[in-house]
Design an enzyme around this catalytic site. Sequence first.
Site, PDB file in Angstrom:
ATOM      1  CB  ALA A   9      -0.919  -0.004   1.220  1.00 30.56           C
ATOM      2  N   GLY A  11       1.711   2.849  -2.799  1.00 31.56           N
ATOM      3  CA  GLY A  11       1.460   3.661  -3.989  1.00 31.56           C
ATOM      4  C   GLY A  11       0.972   5.046  -3.595  1.00 31.56           C
ATOM      5  NE  ARG A  15      -5.277   6.972 -13.369  1.00 30.28           N
ATOM      6  CZ  ARG A  15      -5.632   5.758 -13.797  1.00 30.28           C
ATOM      7  NH1 ARG A  15      -4.769   4.763 -13.724  1.00 30.28           N
ATOM      8  NH2 ARG A  15      -6.833   5.547 -14.277  1.00 30.28           N
ATOM      9  N   GLY A  80       9.291  -0.094  -7.018  1.00 28.72           N
ATOM     10  CA  GLY A  80       8.710  -1.266  -7.673  1.00 28.72           C
ATOM     11  C   GLY A  80       8.161  -2.277  -6.687  1.00 28.72           C
ATOM     12  CG  ASP A 105      -4.275  -0.798  -5.531  1.00 22.38           C
ATOM     13  OD1 ASP A 105      -4.156  -2.039  -5.569  1.00 22.38           O
ATOM     14  OD2 ASP A 105      -3.604  -0.034  -6.252  1.00 22.38           O
TER      15      ASP A 105
HETATM   16  C1  UD1 Z   1       1.412  -4.736 -11.301  1.00 21.73           C
HETATM   17  C2  UD1 Z   1       2.141  -5.961 -11.853  1.00 21.73           C
HETATM   18  C3  UD1 Z   1       1.412  -6.423 -13.115  1.00 21.73           C
HETATM   19  C4  UD1 Z   1      -0.029  -6.723 -12.812  1.00 21.73           C
HETATM   20  C5  UD1 Z   1      -0.723  -5.512 -12.171  1.00 21.73           C
HETATM   21  C6  UD1 Z   1      -2.087  -5.868 -11.669  1.00 21.73           C
HETATM   22  C7  UD1 Z   1       4.506  -5.718 -11.299  1.00 21.73           C
HETATM   23  C8  UD1 Z   1       5.827  -5.324 -11.775  1.00 21.73           C
HETATM   24  N1  UD1 Z   1       3.499  -5.593 -12.164  1.00 21.73           N
HETATM   25  O1  UD1 Z   1       1.546  -3.712 -12.256  1.00 21.73           O
HETATM   26  O2  UD1 Z   1       2.034  -7.592 -13.624  1.00 21.73           O
HETATM   27  O3  UD1 Z   1      -0.734  -7.094 -13.980  1.00 21.73           O
HETATM   28  O4  UD1 Z   1       0.049  -5.057 -11.011  1.00 21.73           O
HETATM   29  O5  UD1 Z   1      -2.727  -4.730 -11.205  1.00 21.73           O
HETATM   30  O6  UD1 Z   1       4.378  -6.165 -10.174  1.00 21.73           O
HETATM   31  N2  UD1 Z   1       3.420  -0.717  -4.905  1.00 21.73           N
HETATM   32  C9  UD1 Z   1       4.133  -0.369  -3.794  1.00 21.73           C
HETATM   33  N3  UD1 Z   1       5.388   0.073  -3.949  1.00 21.73           N
HETATM   34  C10 UD1 Z   1       5.982   0.173  -5.172  1.00 21.73           C
HETATM   35  C11 UD1 Z   1       5.232  -0.168  -6.310  1.00 21.73           C
HETATM   36  C12 UD1 Z   1       3.944  -0.613  -6.147  1.00 21.73           C
HETATM   37  O7  UD1 Z   1       3.645  -0.461  -2.658  1.00 21.73           O
HETATM   38  O8  UD1 Z   1       7.161   0.578  -5.235  1.00 21.73           O
HETATM   39  C13 UD1 Z   1       2.034  -1.199  -4.731  1.00 21.73           C
HETATM   40  C14 UD1 Z   1       1.009  -0.234  -5.267  1.00 21.73           C
HETATM   41  O9  UD1 Z   1       0.524   0.613  -4.229  1.00 21.73           O
HETATM   42  C15 UD1 Z   1      -0.097  -1.166  -5.759  1.00 21.73           C
HETATM   43  C16 UD1 Z   1       0.662  -2.417  -6.144  1.00 21.73           C
HETATM   44  O10 UD1 Z   1       1.901  -2.364  -5.478  1.00 21.73           O
HETATM   45  O11 UD1 Z   1      -0.997  -1.495  -4.724  1.00 21.73           O
HETATM   46  C17 UD1 Z   1       0.860  -2.544  -7.650  1.00 21.73           C
HETATM   47  O12 UD1 Z   1       1.578  -1.452  -8.110  1.00 21.73           O
HETATM   48  P1  UD1 Z   1       1.271  -0.774  -9.504  1.00 21.73           P
HETATM   49  O13 UD1 Z   1       2.223   0.302  -9.735  1.00 21.73           O
HETATM   50  O14 UD1 Z   1      -0.173  -0.463  -9.609  1.00 21.73           O
HETATM   51  O15 UD1 Z   1       1.640  -1.995 -10.485  1.00 21.73           O
HETATM   52  P2  UD1 Z   1       1.218  -2.160 -11.972  1.00 21.73           P
HETATM   53  O16 UD1 Z   1       2.120  -1.368 -12.812  1.00 21.73           O
HETATM   54  O17 UD1 Z   1      -0.232  -1.933 -12.137  1.00 21.73           O
HETATM   55 CA    CA Z   2      -2.058  -1.084 -10.790  1.00 21.76          CA
END
Ligand code: UD1
Ligand code: CA
Length: 451
Positions: A9, A11, A15, A80, A105
């Site tokens: 969580a 992120g 948006r 990431g 989320d």
């Molecule tokens: C990610 C997946 C993708 C999948 C999609 C589904 C990866 C690299 N990609 O992509 O394969 O289809 O979710 O929705 O995993 N988050 C953190 N810290 C970070 C990055 C993300 O806590 O540094 C959390 C975000 O808050 C979110 C989740 O991880 O809850 C996913 O992150 P997001 O950036 O939405 O990933 P996607 O690019 O959508």
């Molecule tokens: Ca996402």
Amino acid sequence: MPTALIVLAAGQGTRMKSDTPKVLHELAGIPLFAHALAAGQALTPERTVLVVGPGAERVTDAAIAIDPDIHIAVQADRMGTAHAVAQAQGALAGFSGDAVVLYGDTPFIRPESLAAMQGARAAGNAVVVLGFEAADPGRYGRLVMQGAELLRIVEFKDASDEERAITLCNSGVICADAETLFDLIGAVSNDNASGEYYLTDIVGLARARGLRAAAVTCPEAETLGVNSRADLAAAEAQFQARARADALEAGVTLTAPETVFFSADTALGRDVTVEPNVVFGPGVTVETGAHIRAFSHLEGAHVGGGAVVGPFARLRPGAELSGDAKVGNFVEIKNASIGPGAKVNHLTYIGDADIGEAANIGAGTVTCNYNGVEKFRTQIGANAFIGSDTMLVAPVRIGAGAITGSGSVITRDVPDGALAVARAEQVVKPGVAARLFEMYKKAKRTRRGGT
Ligand code: UD1
Ligand code: CA
């Protein structure tokens, strides 16, 4: 196999265009991330770790309020999903067993899907991913399969045209042995189109080490993620549609289901009837056979069997209605118990009170519970009759079977069986009204300059 939950969580939720962190926006009356936590709780995890971004004190506070034992890990820089999961390693020191990664989320993952993933783990797969057939695969990570085996996950940005044509997508939910998971994450690089550490890379890395990986699939609706207010509204609609269907299935009558709104924890018994335009806020239980009439709003309330609420009633936290109680139109009940068969039928405020069995509360009664500084209780005995427009200035006790005269301001206790009248005595002056009207008419003519 012991289980640990890791809920991401961190992120920013840009948006959402909000001063409130994304995962604190409410869905079905509770914070967004509480849905993922609840799904994970079905696995009775030994530990739960929530990974939050920097400055997420409000998220931390909300998480501790839901689960006092939760571990909070802070991801200072958002590098990431693999980097985010790595932040949980400290909190899981000494834990051995499976780790399940969920997103804060993504509220609709069902416990059944997580159980199926555990099944695939038990069948000898080192890494298990929850996938789904996407109607529009868009920018989701793609699952590259070979028969039943998952070879790797490729992110949209890094995928070839051929890979982009794959419709089996990554939901983001992953299950792996915790030690193996952190070990694999240690080998993840950020050499990709986003320059991020992808959690999804652990699948290919596991295979390269001779470990097996598999995908379990779930309906796409489970994987809905919330990134914007429009997504949140869509998620709410999805939740409500399911809650209405579940209520009908459980033997609840809804005359206009699409106008009734539920919270995540709304509990309605069999043969409950809910008329149109009723809102159930958090913490409501309604027992068998109760009737909730149109345009009522309930939160933190318990409604006993056979009770009738509304139309246009408001039950606030701590409202406790016994069986067959009646709470009618334009009545507000807060932190008060209404005894069996008691009636509070019209235009009344009952706050911080206990009302005995079969008592009758007349229209326009108010429990004056607040002096501007402190709140006080009102006690009303069984079978008491409170006359219309009685002001009960708390703390005050009305005895069993007692009566208060209409329009009374009751400031002192009334013994059992007594009548209390506290209002000015009636005065009748024959002919005075007629003379007054004449006086008023004359005064009006004079002001207009007539005779
Ligand atoms: C990610 C997946 C993708 C999948 C999609 C589904 C990866 C690299 N990609 O992509 O394969 O289809 O979710 O929705 O995993 N988050 C953190 N810290 C970070 C990055 C993300 O806590 O540094 C959390 C975000 O808050 C979110 C989740 O991880 O809850 C996913 O992150 P997001 O950036 O939405 O990933 P996607 O690019 O959508
Ligand atoms: Ca996402």
